[in-house]
Write an enzyme that holds these catalytic residues in place. Structure first.
Site, PDB file in Angstrom:
ATOM      1  N   TYR B 228       0.837  -1.197   0.000  1.00 33.50           N
ATOM      2  CA  TYR B 228       0.000   0.000   0.000  1.00 33.50           C
ATOM      3  C   TYR B 228       0.868   1.240   0.000  1.00 33.50           C
ATOM      4  O   TYR B 228       1.904   1.265   0.663  1.00 33.50           O
ATOM      5  CB  TYR B 228      -0.878   0.015   1.263  1.00 33.50           C
ATOM      6  CG  TYR B 228      -1.883  -1.104   1.350  1.00 33.50           C
ATOM      7  CD1 TYR B 228      -1.480  -2.391   1.667  1.00 33.50           C
ATOM      8  CD2 TYR B 228      -3.221  -0.862   1.126  1.00 33.50           C
ATOM      9  CE1 TYR B 228      -2.404  -3.409   1.755  1.00 33.50           C
ATOM     10  CE2 TYR B 228      -4.161  -1.883   1.212  1.00 33.50           C
ATOM     11  CZ  TYR B 228      -3.742  -3.157   1.529  1.00 33.50           C
ATOM     12  OH  TYR B 228      -4.657  -4.160   1.611  1.00 33.50           O
ATOM     13  N   HIS B 236      -6.049   2.191  -1.135  1.00 34.95           N
ATOM     14  CA  HIS B 236      -6.091   0.884  -1.789  1.00 34.95           C
ATOM     15  C   HIS B 236      -4.656   0.476  -2.079  1.00 34.95           C
ATOM     16  O   HIS B 236      -3.784   1.328  -2.206  1.00 34.95           O
ATOM     17  CB  HIS B 236      -6.868   0.968  -3.094  1.00 34.95           C
ATOM     18  CG  HIS B 236      -8.343   1.033  -2.903  1.00 34.95           C
ATOM     19  ND1 HIS B 236      -9.051   0.008  -2.326  1.00 34.95           N
ATOM     20  CD2 HIS B 236      -9.244   1.985  -3.186  1.00 34.95           C
ATOM     21  CE1 HIS B 236     -10.320   0.340  -2.280  1.00 34.95           C
ATOM     22  NE2 HIS B 236     -10.473   1.543  -2.786  1.00 34.95           N
ATOM     23  N   LYS B 267      -4.215  -2.904  -9.788  1.00 31.79           N
ATOM     24  CA  LYS B 267      -2.910  -2.941  -9.134  1.00 31.79           C
ATOM     25  C   LYS B 267      -1.867  -3.353 -10.161  1.00 31.79           C
ATOM     26  O   LYS B 267      -2.208  -3.782 -11.258  1.00 31.79           O
ATOM     27  CB  LYS B 267      -2.919  -3.968  -7.998  1.00 31.79           C
ATOM     28  CG  LYS B 267      -4.025  -3.754  -6.993  1.00 31.79           C
ATOM     29  CD  LYS B 267      -3.913  -4.728  -5.862  1.00 31.79           C
ATOM     30  CE  LYS B 267      -5.193  -4.880  -5.083  1.00 31.79           C
ATOM     31  NZ  LYS B 267      -5.962  -3.668  -4.902  1.00 31.79           N
TER      32      LYS B 267
END
Lengths: 191, 306
Positions: B228, B236, B267
């Site tokens: 993170y 997020h 991601k």
């Protein structure tokens, strides 16, 4: 290819792609890399040219920085649209587009983001290969941030600060998938 | 929040690295981006507990980073307790028990006071509600029986019924201390204890930690760490990270799978490892501790969308 009696076709015809690769391999002067690696580069180049409409495609055998032999032939080319926009650049582009829309004073105008395509490096690989961090970093050490292009007059994108490579992985059924690999910690796009 | 002095102790119990002091836990999270995982639960009803409490279990990587940077030290807690409590004198023990009783009595009085406050508030409310009732004083009996619970609730809060709090009939609460360092003295820093054993992905963890990222275990995404950019309660995650050795072979299928999964959840898939060919550099932390580390090389992978 074995010679057949006149008037007889071979039972299985080689695919046009295979013919092309065989033909190109015979023509090419690249005897520095193994022919299977060169054939792989040709296959990826063919896929980019005809399936993804890339232009200005080249196969590189030597590093543009050190002029040393590359670990394997790399492809460079220009995609039809911009392939990668860094999230920070995207914010900037959206702001600019919004400013432009407000300036035009037409409420029904859509938000037009203008991005010019950028040349990319492509690393051809096969799915059954094994890779290591060492090999990957050897590839990255040998390339420049932007691949060398014919027209050097274009202004470089200030947002392009890390090396990136398009990892092209081919399977035996000739499917090719493309993944962007950045050198270093680069935050993800928010799509 | 109480103050925390560095280095703070990390309890090693049965091969786990645990923090018991809530102040230390919040301090480690705030200043050293170390989250850990809360594992405390009701001993008999662990299935019924949604929110876990202290202790906080640290990954061996987290413990090691904190120790290497001089922020913490390991305590063999089993040994410390055995020694500390066996050697405790009778007077000390009684004094401590007395102290706990005092704390319990205080807590008990506090809860009593709160109860009275609530009762007083309810009484004020009742004045208002009783005047309302008199206005609608028609259909009382049937409703009263059906709302029996409510009635008794009101009855109990009537003036005079509530006994006044007195210290004599109060039963002190039983206090369960979370740490055992008030009775015992703080254990000394023992440099002889080995550093926590860490997996091969440790260099990547250390590298990302040094850049200020927060890491949590990556099991949920099939990687080593979920990373993170700030506190996981506020951000997020950005990366699904897998740490590898420099010459450890990996399948391209894993890269594609990780990249595709990562892109699907906004991601990047991060591969990284220590480069043994590069020269080690000395990293200085703010408290003067220095560590020799080799540089780590990372690659972020995303789907190209074509």
């Amino acid at each position: 290819m074995t010679t057949l009696p006149p008037g007889l076709k071979p039972a299985v015809l080689p695919s046009p792609l295979q013919n092309l690769i065989v033909e190109k391999l015979e023509q090419s002067a690249d005897s520095v890399h193994l022919s299977d690696l060169h054939a792989l580069a040709l296959q990826v180049e063919h896929n980019l040219r005809y399936q993804h409409s890339w232009t200005d495609l080249h196969i590189h055998t030597h590093s543009p920085i050190s002029n040393q032999l590359l670990p394997r032939p790399l492809v460079s080319g220009l995609p039809p649209q911009r392939l990668y926009i860094h999230p920070d650049e995207q914010i900037e582009l959206l702001k600019n587009a919004d400013r432009k829309r407000k300036a035009s004073k037409q409420a029904q105008d859509t938000l037009d983001v203008e991005v010019a395509p950028e040349p990319e490096w492509v690393l051809p690989t096969r799915l059954n290969e094994k890779w290591t961090l060492r090999r990957l970093s050897d590839v990255f050490n040998a390339i420049s941030i932007v691949p060398p292009t014919a027209d050097e007059n274009g202004t470089p994108n200030p947002w392009r600060t890390t090396k990136r490579v398009l990892l092209a992985t081919t399977d035996s059924d000739s499917t090719i998938t493309y993944y962007i690999v950045h050198d270093g910690v680069v935050k993800p796009r928010q799509n | 929040m109480g103050s925390v002095t560095e280095p703070f102790p990390i309890s090693r119990i049965a091969g786990r690295y645990l923090l018991f002091d809530i102040d230390v836990i919040s301090y480690a999270r705030r200043t050293h981006n170390t989250c850990g995982v809360l594992i405390g639960t009701l001993p008999n009803l662990s299935q019924q507990n949604v929110f876990l409490g202290i202790p906080l279990e640290l990954m061996p990587e987290e413990a090691r980073v904190l120790i290497e940077r001089g922020h913490a030290y390991i305590v063999d807690d089993e040994e410390t307790h055995r020694k500390g409590f066996l050697q405790m004198s009778r007077e000390d023990r009684l004094a401590y028990l007395q102290y706990m009783d005092e704390l319990g009595l205080e807590a008990s009085m506090e809860s009593k006071r709160k109860l009275e406050e609530r009762a007083a508030k309810a009484l004020k409310g009742k004045d208002l509600s009783s005047s309302l009732k008199q206005k609608h004083a028609g259909p009382a009996p049937s409703e009263a029986t059906s709302n029996g619970d409510e009635e008794s609730l009101f009855d109990s809060s009537e003036p005079g019924v509530q006994p006044k709090a007195s210290q004599s009939n109060l039963i002190p609460h039983f206090i369960t201390p979370a740490t055992s360092y008030p009775p015992l003295s703080h254990p000394p820093v023992d440099r002889g204890l080995p550093l926590p054993e860490v997996p091969r992905s440790y260099p990547l963890f250390r590298y990302m930690h040094s850049k200020g990222y927060f890491s949590t275990p990556g099991l949920r995404f099939g990687c080593h760490y979920t990373i993170y950019p700030g506190d996981p309660l506020r951000f997020h995650s950005h990366f699904l990270a897998t740490g590898l050795d420099w010459d450890e072979e990996f399948d391209l299928l894993d890269v594609i799978g990780g990249g595709r999964l990562g892109t699907g959840v906004k991601k990047s898939y991060l591969l990284g490892g220590e480069d043994p060919t590069a020269d080690a550099v000395t990293e200085q932390s703010d408290n003067g501790a220095s560590v020799e580390v080799r540089p780590v090389r990372t690659f972020s992978i995303e789907w190209a969308g074509m």
